[in-house]
Design a protein around this motif. Structure first.
Motif, PDB file in Angstrom:
ATOM      1  N   LEU A  96       0.757  -1.222   0.179  1.00 12.63           N
ATOM      2  CA  LEU A  96      -0.109  -0.072  -0.106  1.00 12.63           C
ATOM      3  C   LEU A  96       0.893   1.122   0.142  1.00 12.63           C
ATOM      4  O   LEU A  96       0.642   2.182  -0.737  1.00 12.63           O
ATOM      5  CB  LEU A  96      -1.054   0.081   1.030  1.00 12.63           C
ATOM      6  CG  LEU A  96      -2.021  -1.101   1.128  1.00 12.63           C
ATOM      7  CD1 LEU A  96      -2.766  -1.071   2.664  1.00 12.63           C
ATOM      8  CD2 LEU A  96      -3.162  -0.780   0.020  1.00 12.63           C
ATOM      9  N   ASP A  97       1.963   1.374   0.734  1.00 12.44           N
ATOM     10  CA  ASP A  97       2.812   2.336   0.980  1.00 12.44           C
ATOM     11  C   ASP A  97       3.639   2.688  -0.231  1.00 12.44           C
ATOM     12  O   ASP A  97       3.838   3.732  -0.840  1.00 12.44           O
ATOM     13  CB  ASP A  97       3.827   2.202   2.231  1.00 12.44           C
ATOM     14  CG  ASP A  97       4.750   3.381   2.236  1.00 12.44           C
ATOM     15  OD1 ASP A  97       4.124   4.611   2.349  1.00 12.44           O
ATOM     16  OD2 ASP A  97       5.737   3.194   2.631  1.00 12.44           O
ATOM     17  N   GLU A  98       4.336   1.508  -0.612  1.00 14.64           N
ATOM     18  CA  GLU A  98       5.354   1.653  -1.928  1.00 14.64           C
ATOM     19  C   GLU A  98       4.731   1.549  -3.416  1.00 14.64           C
ATOM     20  O   GLU A  98       5.570   2.005  -4.235  1.00 14.64           O
ATOM     21  CB  GLU A  98       6.461   0.624  -1.455  1.00 14.64           C
ATOM     22  CG  GLU A  98       7.273   0.811  -0.372  1.00 14.64           C
ATOM     23  CD  GLU A  98       8.389  -0.221   0.107  1.00 14.64           C
ATOM     24  OE1 GLU A  98       8.550  -0.787  -1.084  1.00 14.64           O
ATOM     25  OE2 GLU A  98       9.016  -0.198   1.055  1.00 14.64           O
ATOM     26  N   LEU A  99       3.585   0.744  -3.390  1.00  9.71           N
ATOM     27  CA  LEU A  99       3.227   0.526  -4.758  1.00  9.71           C
ATOM     28  C   LEU A  99       1.920   1.468  -4.882  1.00  9.71           C
ATOM     29  O   LEU A  99       1.626   2.373  -5.768  1.00  9.71           O
ATOM     30  CB  LEU A  99       2.955  -0.835  -5.156  1.00  9.71           C
ATOM     31  CG  LEU A  99       4.451  -1.537  -4.857  1.00  9.71           C
ATOM     32  CD1 LEU A  99       3.769  -3.010  -5.633  1.00  9.71           C
ATOM     33  CD2 LEU A  99       5.326  -1.021  -6.010  1.00  9.71           C
ATOM     34  N   ASP A 100       0.667   1.128  -4.080  1.00 12.35           N
ATOM     35  CA  ASP A 100      -0.459   1.427  -4.457  1.00 12.35           C
ATOM     36  C   ASP A 100      -0.393   3.169  -4.350  1.00 12.35           C
ATOM     37  O   ASP A 100      -1.031   3.798  -5.120  1.00 12.35           O
ATOM     38  CB  ASP A 100      -1.451   0.927  -3.351  1.00 12.35           C
ATOM     39  CG  ASP A 100      -3.012   1.493  -3.408  1.00 12.35           C
ATOM     40  OD1 ASP A 100      -3.699   0.515  -3.910  1.00 12.35           O
ATOM     41  OD2 ASP A 100      -3.200   2.579  -2.973  1.00 12.35           O
ATOM     42  N   ALA A 101       0.056   3.634  -3.303  1.00 16.41           N
ATOM     43  CA  ALA A 101       0.188   5.199  -3.048  1.00 16.41           C
ATOM     44  C   ALA A 101       0.855   5.938  -4.309  1.00 16.41           C
ATOM     45  O   ALA A 101       0.440   7.035  -4.581  1.00 16.41           O
ATOM     46  CB  ALA A 101       0.768   5.523  -1.751  1.00 16.41           C
ATOM     47  N   VAL A 102       1.969   5.216  -4.611  1.00 19.45           N
ATOM     48  CA  VAL A 102       2.609   5.953  -5.783  1.00 19.45           C
ATOM     49  C   VAL A 102       2.178   5.858  -7.236  1.00 19.45           C
ATOM     50  O   VAL A 102       1.870   6.916  -7.684  1.00 19.45           O
ATOM     51  CB  VAL A 102       4.167   5.150  -5.895  1.00 19.45           C
ATOM     52  CG1 VAL A 102       4.869   5.849  -7.024  1.00 19.45           C
ATOM     53  CG2 VAL A 102       4.848   5.159  -4.482  1.00 19.45           C
TER      54      VAL A 102
END
Length: 198
Positions: A96-102
């Motif tokens: 969620l932090d490293e892929l989804d949010a980006v």
């Protein structure tokens, strides 16, 4: 328990929820409302998709819904309170932090935000960040079938969806091990059924 109504189109993060329901073989009703529509705002004050009602109770956020479904049906998850569950949750939060949010930030500056609020110049930086993060994940995953090993779990749904989302946004090609993983996941019959509903 199977009195589920999913709110949102398979073209949104609702895809993840529908896919899990298809994997579980659990009946559900799909209400393909638009984000910020009066119908979704009636059950989710933010107006964001997806949401899912369980009887009269609404659950929002795709990851919260996936975790609920896995726990409720005792499938595709490590048991709550176990070390394996902590490892599983760590994968989920990291994705969620490293892929989804980006990739979501790139989408916001492509078509989500009002045109006057978009900053297209940020997208190349976001693409590079996504590629770096995905390369590290690929190195850690190696050749195992799923993130946690031999069993598909909640973070696999989110990782697969984020990678597909990145390809649609014309990010860099996936690293070889994750490209093979992505191909396997997309070939699953439940994934195919969900795609056909989109």
């Amino acid at each position: 328990m199977s009195d589920y109504t999913v709110y949102g189109s398979p073209r949104s993060r609702a895809f993840r929820v529908i896919w899990m329901l298809e994997e579980l073989g659990v009946p559900y009703t799909l209400n393909p409302v638009a984000p910020q529509s009066p119908e979704i705002r009636a059950i989710s004050p933010t107006g964001k998709l997806p949401a899912m009602t369980v009887g009269e109770t609404a659950i929002t956020d795709s990851s919260a819904i996936l975790t609920f479904l896995a726990d409720a049906h005792g499938a595709m998850t490590a048991p709550a309170g176990s070390v394996e569950r902590a490892r599983q949750d760590a994968w989920l939060y990291r994705i969620l932090d490293e892929l989804d949010a980006v990739v979501w930030a790139a989408a916001r500056h492509s078509f989500v935000l009002p045109e006057g609020e978009r900053v297209p110049e940020v997208k190349p930086s976001l693409k590079r960040e996504f590629a770096r993060n995905l390369k590290r994940i690929a190195a850690e995953c190696g050749e195992r079938p799923f993130l946690m090993g031999d069993e598909m779990t909640v973070p696999d749904f989110v990782l697969t969806h984020c990678m597909g989302w990145s390809l649609m946004a014309k990010f860099d090609p996936l690293p070889a091990p994750l490209d093979a993983y992505h191909t396997r996941m997309r070939a699953r019959s439940a994934y195919q059924r969900t795609s056909q509903a989109a």
